[in-house]
Write a protein that holds these residues in place. Structure first.
Motif, PDB file in Angstrom:
ATOM      1  N   PRO A 249      75.408   9.262 -53.449  1.00 58.98           N
ATOM      2  CA  PRO A 249      75.972   9.990 -52.305  1.00 58.98           C
ATOM      3  C   PRO A 249      76.144  11.446 -52.617  1.00 58.98           C
ATOM      4  O   PRO A 249      76.231  11.847 -53.776  1.00 58.98           O
ATOM      5  CB  PRO A 249      77.326   9.301 -52.077  1.00 58.98           C
ATOM      6  N   ALA A 250      76.195  12.252 -51.584  1.00 59.25           N
ATOM      7  CA  ALA A 250      76.365  13.689 -51.770  1.00 59.25           C
ATOM      8  C   ALA A 250      77.682  13.966 -52.433  1.00 59.25           C
ATOM      9  O   ALA A 250      78.708  13.445 -52.058  1.00 59.25           O
ATOM     10  CB  ALA A 250      76.290  14.399 -50.409  1.00 59.25           C
ATOM     11  N   ASP A 251      77.638  14.814 -53.429  1.00 56.32           N
ATOM     12  CA  ASP A 251      78.856  15.150 -54.173  1.00 56.32           C
ATOM     13  C   ASP A 251      79.458  16.402 -53.582  1.00 56.32           C
ATOM     14  O   ASP A 251      78.853  17.468 -53.601  1.00 56.32           O
ATOM     15  CB  ASP A 251      78.508  15.356 -55.654  1.00 56.32           C
ATOM     16  N   ALA A 252      80.667  16.282 -53.089  1.00 57.05           N
ATOM     17  CA  ALA A 252      81.315  17.442 -52.459  1.00 57.05           C
ATOM     18  C   ALA A 252      81.618  18.528 -53.440  1.00 57.05           C
ATOM     19  O   ALA A 252      81.865  19.651 -53.076  1.00 57.05           O
ATOM     20  CB  ALA A 252      82.593  16.997 -51.745  1.00 57.05           C
ATOM     21  N   SER A 253      81.587  18.189 -54.730  1.00 57.91           N
ATOM     22  CA  SER A 253      81.921  19.196 -55.734  1.00 57.91           C
ATOM     23  C   SER A 253      80.749  20.071 -56.097  1.00 57.91           C
ATOM     24  O   SER A 253      80.886  21.006 -56.849  1.00 57.91           O
ATOM     25  CB  SER A 253      82.445  18.499 -56.996  1.00 57.91           C
ATOM     26  N   LEU A 254      79.540  19.762 -55.579  1.00 55.36           N
ATOM     27  CA  LEU A 254      78.381  20.550 -55.961  1.00 55.36           C
ATOM     28  C   LEU A 254      78.250  21.757 -55.058  1.00 55.36           C
ATOM     29  O   LEU A 254      78.403  21.658 -53.842  1.00 55.36           O
ATOM     30  CB  LEU A 254      77.107  19.700 -55.847  1.00 55.36           C
ATOM     31  N   PRO A 255      77.948  22.928 -55.627  1.00 58.44           N
ATOM     32  CA  PRO A 255      77.729  24.100 -54.790  1.00 58.44           C
ATOM     33  C   PRO A 255      76.489  23.923 -53.943  1.00 58.44           C
ATOM     34  O   PRO A 255      75.484  23.377 -54.388  1.00 58.44           O
ATOM     35  CB  PRO A 255      77.562  25.233 -55.818  1.00 58.44           C
ATOM     36  N   ALA A 256      76.565  24.389 -52.724  1.00 53.24           N
ATOM     37  CA  ALA A 256      75.443  24.217 -51.822  1.00 53.24           C
ATOM     38  C   ALA A 256      74.238  25.022 -52.260  1.00 53.24           C
ATOM     39  O   ALA A 256      73.111  24.619 -52.076  1.00 53.24           O
ATOM     40  CB  ALA A 256      75.850  24.608 -50.401  1.00 53.24           C
ATOM     41  N   ASP A 257      74.477  26.191 -52.848  1.00 51.83           N
ATOM     42  CA  ASP A 257      73.356  27.016 -53.248  1.00 51.83           C
ATOM     43  C   ASP A 257      72.628  26.453 -54.442  1.00 51.83           C
ATOM     44  O   ASP A 257      71.529  26.864 -54.746  1.00 51.83           O
ATOM     45  CB  ASP A 257      73.798  28.445 -53.544  1.00 51.83           C
ATOM     46  N   ALA A 258      73.219  25.486 -55.124  1.00 50.98           N
ATOM     47  CA  ALA A 258      72.557  24.906 -56.275  1.00 50.98           C
ATOM     48  C   ALA A 258      71.376  24.054 -55.890  1.00 50.98           C
ATOM     49  O   ALA A 258      70.541  23.720 -56.704  1.00 50.98           O
ATOM     50  CB  ALA A 258      73.553  24.081 -57.086  1.00 50.98           C
ATOM     51  N   SER A 259      71.276  23.679 -54.640  1.00 50.55           N
ATOM     52  CA  SER A 259      70.155  22.865 -54.208  1.00 50.55           C
ATOM     53  C   SER A 259      68.891  23.667 -54.013  1.00 50.55           C
ATOM     54  O   SER A 259      67.823  23.134 -53.816  1.00 50.55           O
ATOM     55  CB  SER A 259      70.511  22.141 -52.904  1.00 50.55           C
ATOM     56  N   ALA A 443      67.884  20.708 -59.657  1.00 48.22           N
ATOM     57  CA  ALA A 443      68.777  19.686 -60.222  1.00 48.22           C
ATOM     58  C   ALA A 443      69.528  20.214 -61.429  1.00 48.22           C
ATOM     59  O   ALA A 443      70.728  19.971 -61.594  1.00 48.22           O
ATOM     60  CB  ALA A 443      67.966  18.448 -60.608  1.00 48.22           C
ATOM     61  N   LEU A 444      68.848  20.956 -62.310  1.00 48.26           N
ATOM     62  CA  LEU A 444      69.513  21.512 -63.492  1.00 48.26           C
ATOM     63  C   LEU A 444      70.522  22.585 -63.093  1.00 48.26           C
ATOM     64  O   LEU A 444      71.570  22.736 -63.734  1.00 48.26           O
ATOM     65  CB  LEU A 444      68.477  22.089 -64.462  1.00 48.26           C
ATOM     66  N   ASP A 445      70.203  23.351 -62.051  1.00 53.51           N
ATOM     67  CA  ASP A 445      71.147  24.356 -61.560  1.00 53.51           C
ATOM     68  C   ASP A 445      72.425  23.683 -61.070  1.00 53.51           C
ATOM     69  O   ASP A 445      73.538  24.100 -61.411  1.00 53.51           O
ATOM     70  CB  ASP A 445      70.489  25.156 -60.437  1.00 53.51           C
ATOM     71  N   ARG A 446      72.274  22.629 -60.265  1.00 46.63           N
ATOM     72  CA  ARG A 446      73.449  21.893 -59.791  1.00 46.63           C
ATOM     73  C   ARG A 446      74.216  21.288 -60.956  1.00 46.63           C
ATOM     74  O   ARG A 446      75.448  21.292 -60.983  1.00 46.63           O
ATOM     75  CB  ARG A 446      73.035  20.785 -58.815  1.00 46.63           C
ATOM     76  N   GLU A 447      73.482  20.754 -61.893  1.00 49.21           N
ATOM     77  CA  GLU A 447      74.114  20.113 -63.042  1.00 49.21           C
ATOM     78  C   GLU A 447      74.951  21.098 -63.837  1.00 49.21           C
ATOM     79  O   GLU A 447      76.099  20.813 -64.218  1.00 49.21           O
ATOM     80  CB  GLU A 447      73.029  19.506 -63.933  1.00 49.21           C
ATOM     81  N   LEU A 448      74.416  22.305 -64.079  1.00 48.83           N
ATOM     82  CA  LEU A 448      75.149  23.297 -64.857  1.00 48.83           C
ATOM     83  C   LEU A 448      76.347  23.824 -64.080  1.00 48.83           C
ATOM     84  O   LEU A 448      77.436  23.990 -64.652  1.00 48.83           O
ATOM     85  CB  LEU A 448      74.214  24.455 -65.236  1.00 48.83           C
ATOM     86  N   ARG A 449      76.178  24.066 -62.781  1.00 49.55           N
ATOM     87  CA  ARG A 449      77.325  24.505 -61.982  1.00 49.55           C
ATOM     88  C   ARG A 449      78.422  23.448 -61.986  1.00 49.55           C
ATOM     89  O   ARG A 449      79.610  23.761 -62.063  1.00 49.55           O
ATOM     90  CB  ARG A 449      76.890  24.779 -60.533  1.00 49.55           C
ATOM     91  N   ARG A 450      77.999  22.188 -61.894  1.00 46.18           N
ATOM     92  CA  ARG A 450      78.976  21.099 -61.905  1.00 46.18           C
ATOM     93  C   ARG A 450      79.692  21.025 -63.253  1.00 46.18           C
ATOM     94  O   ARG A 450      80.904  20.820 -63.322  1.00 46.18           O
ATOM     95  CB  ARG A 450      78.284  19.777 -61.587  1.00 46.18           C
TER      96      ARG A 450
END
Length: 990
Positions: A249-259, A443-450
């Motif tokens: 499911p979509a993780d609300a904690s992920l920044p939108a720009d990371a996608s 995916a790596l961008d989202r992962e690092l931001r998270r």
């Protein structure tokens, strides 16, 4: 059948740095249902004396290990159901040490949504992709082979369509390579920089902006880089093409720009944060660190917060890249008004609500001005700055993204995935680029931001928990009658007179400002309350009108109350309004309104801070660092642990405690606490601990966990007022007999010295063995016999009682002051020195040496001596130092192996490099950039017994068996009389 992965306690013990025996015993106790406070205090002999922090770390590691084991079992079942589970893969999954490694292994087998690759597979293009990747002979002519897959019924109309689909399949295969992701992670962490830019084109101004001049924020789509002709298209949406997160499911904690790809301009993102961002003290008082201080500015009232939330509407998902222009007429009017400075007509002015929104927006802009052009290495950015950027990103003031070395990533990916002699190398390079841009890098961008956000949130929770613990453990001020003051301007000040037990005696409402008649009447009311109830201390809340009220009461102490021994103290009133409107507040004081209940709470915070503050949601107590940007569940879990720890560390008088306080006792919950409270109300105070079992729902298990923390001062059994657990009463009584005492002697306060002398004569080891109890438990029992029922808060310094007031105009550079620490954050401490705003002691001014963590020096509630460094009268900011004037600073220790400081002339020029006398550096990197492993001990191999050669071997009639036999032959030959070796031996002997 998939077996559940076993949890190795050796790994848990290694991760927490504790002995395996202690970890195993702790895990067994936790699994048996024992609470952490109970294990800490009453099971020391089993755990080896572990403290509460160590036990909680074991508990946390075990929870993580069990979650990882459950995830492994789920993944194994999923792959097995697909018929793709091999012994080698199962072994890798079972051996995965981290969740990240586990998910990388699962990625190729993870059920995916409808992606471009799955569409291509459904069109029958996977054989073509495999042939291209394997450089099959049948695919030597790529166009001719692709023509074989043309099928209009499957929507493969041309050779280009076939190659495009094959490229999508290859791109997905490349994106699932574990070694590729790991290499790119390393490059991202090594070269990544967190970058923020201003997201809206609005000038900072103190004047309200008219509706016509208000800018429109337009989100622009990122412009994806066009691939080569032979490469597959990159137009697939990120949410439909990313296999890594397809099934989750979509993780609300992920920044939108990371996608979005990190190399393109991101849209406005949504980093993790909770709704509502009340003001932080750093935003108003920080003078030494403008970056940290400015980053935390936020609305200071619920009304402003509401206006901001209504202002920040989510934008449509299909926003086009074309800019939205204002009507030409409005632009012209705004331009003319700006150039000629024409005052807008009243009809074009903003309404009050719009004006408040605009003012709040301008306040935000000023707060985040330091981040409009900001870059920092992701390896070095501190947690509080990460949270500040996330807040600005969520507020749509900033655009935050991660910049990195894309060329290095492309090169590393091509070296790993594209053989140099491959006949279709150019096509594969296009697929690699598509995989990176469309699948891997987002995916790596989202992962690092998270990861950065989770690390920052964990740190923020730790800061909040540490400050909250220090606040809750403030020493109580007993035997003082107080006049609680809840300051206010328009509605007046609410007064509540409390006796030494916290019971309300009277309440009044007075006005300290305005006409002289009202002020004189207020003074008369205060004097009357002091005379009637013998009040000794004014307790003033630190909210609105605090400093004005402080000045009023300070003047009264100097004038009207000069002959009376009266002082005043300021307490933190955060959360008092929440308590006054809560269910607990209404149940405690149903006959009073919310304003009176708030004043009562302020007064009781001086008399017993712990008992009063536990009634309030800890998140509403303002001693945190960006606590409103942290996940609520994580924050509440950690803070509840802190409250539980503090309550059980201090202990509870069961005949005085509220149900809110009782609910935090080990083994109790809200229902049991409520039943205890009702039983006490109906049957009177408890007389012994055995009486606890008469409470409905208070069973044997609950009794074991809770009885030691529930004290009964003045009860039938003197041991009931101590920390000694009822299960240890037989041991305590036997020990008292040896000391020639009885339990009644514990009521005598003067027995401490004589008892201490007798205890020193005991051999603890022998006594513990004779009594059948552990040495650590015996030591605790002896401590309680010496100081029965000791409150650990008694050893802490009491709050400062003041009689005068200080104004910012009175401050001068170098002035010495005494203050109370209100909050401790990463960049320093805020100290209440009696002014309207607190002063900041920067971390560099806490001591005359390098300080990494301010919590190592100060804590919330500490009374400290400070000196004024700088006073900013315009912004009303005061910079303080805790370093006495004239103190010599201690230089920061040099890093081991670090570069020595250069001479005063500066660094030598490039031509002088050979003049440096620097010793050669030792090689610290092993192959492939890895550090050399530590040397391991290997025992020397034992020598095998030598089998002598035979005479036939010496004569040459029999062949030699080994090279060892040949060596023996030459040794015997050289040692014959007359040989060279024989003559040399004789010379040496002579």
């Amino acid at each position: 059948m998939v077996e559940t992965a076993a949890i190795k306690l050796q790994q848990v013990a290694r991760s927490v740095g504790l002995k395996l025996e202690s970890v195993q015993a702790t895990v067994e106790l936790l699994d048996a249902g024992n609470t952490v406070p109970f294990i800490t205090r009453y099971r020391k002999d089993q755990t080896g004396g572990l403290d509460e922090e160590q036990i909680r770390s074991i508990q946390s590691e075990m929870n993580t290990a069990r979650q990882l084991a459950e995830r492994k079992a789920t993944i194994l079942r999923s792959i097995e159901s697909q018929g793709k589970l091999t012994d080698e893969l199962a072994k890798k999954i079972q051996g995965a040490a981290t969740a990240k490694r586990l998910e990388d292994l699962y990625l190729p087998f993870k059920p995916k949504k409808q992606t471009l690759a799955t569409v291509a597979r459904n069109r029958g293009l996977e054989p073509l992709a495999c042939e291209i990747l394997d450089a099959a002979e049948s695919c030597a002519d790529l166009d001719a082979r692709s023509a074989d897959f043309i099928d209009p019924d499957k929507e493969v109309a041309s050779v280009a369509d076939a190659l495009l689909g094959a490229g999508h399949i290859l791109a997905e295969k490349f994106s699932e390579r574990i070694e590729l992701r790991q290499k790119l992670r390393d490059i991202l962490r090594r070269t990544g920089k967190l970058q923020s830019r201003k997201a809206v084109d609005v000038e900072l101004t103190d004047e309200p902006v008219t509706e016509e001049a208000k800018p429109e924020v337009v989100a622009q789509e990122p412009q994806a880089e066009k691939p080569p002709v032979e490469a597959p298209s990159t137009t697939e949406p990120a949410d439909a093409s990313q296999p890594a997160d397809a099934s989750q499911p979509a993780d609300a904690s992920l920044p939108a720009d990371a996608s979005q790809p990190a190399t393109s301009e991101p849209t406005e993102s949504q980093p993790p944060a909770t709704e509502g961002t009340p003001s932080e003290p750093e935003a108003e008082t920080s003078a030494e660190t403008p970056v940290e201080g400015a980053s935390e500015a936020s609305p200071t009232s619920s009304e402003e917060a509401k206006s901001e939330s209504t202002e920040e509407k989510p934008e449509a998902a299909d926003v086009k890249s074309e800019s939205v222009e204002s009507p030409p007429a409005k632009v012209a009017v705004a331009k003319v008004a700006k150039e000629k400075k024409i005052k807008p007509s009243p009809s074009k002015k903003l309404s009050k609500s719009q004006l408040r929104k605009q003012q709040a927006f301008q306040k935000k802009l000023k707060a985040f001005a330091d981040y409009f052009e900001f870059d920092e290495d992701v390896r070095k950015i501190p947690p509080h700055r990460t949270l500040a950027l996330n807040r600005g990103d969520k507020s749509k003031i900033l655009r935050v993204k991660i910049e990195f070395d894309r060329e290095a990533m492309d090169k590393a990916a091509e070296e790993l995935l594209v053989p140099t002699d491959h006949p279709h190398a150019e096509f594969l390079r296009g697929c690699v680029k598509d995989a990176l841009t469309r699948l891997v890098l987002p995916a790596l961008d989202r992962e690092l931001r998270r990861e950065l956000t989770e690390k920052a949130e964990t740190h923020a929770v730790k800061v909040f928990a540490r400050n909250l613990r220090n606040l809750l453990l403030q020493p109580p001020i007993r035997d003082h009658r107080v006049l609680a003051v809840d300051p206010g301007f328009r509605s007046g000040c609410k007064l509540a007179a409390l006796d030494q037990f916290g019971n309300i005696l009277a309440h009044e409402t007075i006005h300290l400002f305005g006409k002289s008649a009202r002020v004189e009447k207020a003074k008369q009311v205060i004097i009357d309350l002091i005379d009637r109830f013998s009040l000794e201390v004014f307790v003033i809340g630190n909210g609105t009108a605090c400093r004005e009220s402080e000045e009023f009461f300070s003047n009264m102490i100097d004038e009207e109350l000069k002959e009376k021994n009266v002082a005043y103290v300021i307490v933190n009133e955060a959360g008092a309004s929440v308590y006054s409107a809560s269910q607990i507040g209404r149940e405690e004081f149903p006959e009073y309104d919310a304003t009176v209940r708030g004043a009562i709470s302020i007064g009781r915070r001086l008399q017993d801070p712990l008992s009063e503050l536990v009634k309030i949601d800890p998140a509403n107590i303002g001693v945190g660092l960006y606590q409103h940007d942290v996940k609520a569940k994580h924050l509440h879990t950690s803070l509840d642990e802190v409250i539980e720890s503090c309550v059980n560390y201090v202990g509870v008088d069961i005949n005085k405690a509220s149900s809110a306080l009782l609910s935090h006792v080990s083994g109790l919950n809200q229902l049991t606490a409520r039943r205890i409270f009702e039983y006490r109300r109906q049957n009177g105070p408890f007389r012994s601990r055995d009486q606890f079992k008469a409470v409905p729902g208070f069973g044997e298990a609950t009794f074991v966990q809770a009885a030691g923390f529930l004290k009964i001062p003045g009860g039938e059994n003197p041991l009931d007022s101590t920390w000694i657990h009822p299960e240890s009463y037989p041991v305590a009584l036997k020990l008292l007999e040896r000391l020639e005492l009885s339990s009644e002697d514990l009521r005598v306060k003067d027995h401490k010295d004589s008892l201490s002398e007798r205890i020193t004569q005991l051999d603890l080891g022998v006594t513990a063995e004779e009594l059948g109890v552990g040495a650590l438990s015996l030591k605790d029992i002896l401590d309680q016999l010496v100081r029965p029922g000791r409150d650990p808060r008694e050893d802490l310094p009491a709050p400062v009682f003041k009689r005068g007031v200080l104004k910012i105009e009175d401050l001068e550079k170098g002035m010495e002051l005494t203050g109370t620490v209100l909050n401790v954050v990463d960049f320093g401490a805020f100290v209440d020195i009696g002014m309207h705003d607190s002063g900041l002691v920067h971390v560099s001014q806490l001591a005359n040496q390098f300080i990494r963590d301010p919590h190592d020096i100060v804590a919330v509630g500490n009374v400290v001596k400070v000196w004024v460094m700088e006073v900013d009268h315009e912004r009303r900011r005061v910079s303080l130092t805790m370093i006495p004037p004239g103190t010599k600073l201690v230089e920061r220790p040099k890093r081991r192996g670090g570069r020595k400081p250069q001479a005063a002339e500066g660094r030598p020029k490039s031509g002088d490099q050979e003049k440096r006398s620097r010793p050669p550096r030792k090689k610290t990197q092993g192959p492939r950039g890895k550090r050399p492993s530590k040397p391991t001990y290997r025992p020397k191999p034992q020598k095998k017994p030598v089998v002598p050669i035979t005479d036939k071997m010496k004569a040459g009639a029999e062949p030699m068996r080994t090279f060892g036999d040949l060596a023996q032959f030459f040794q015997t030959k050289d040692s014959k009389p007359g040989s060279k070796d024989d003559s040399s031996k004789k010379k040496k002997e002579s």
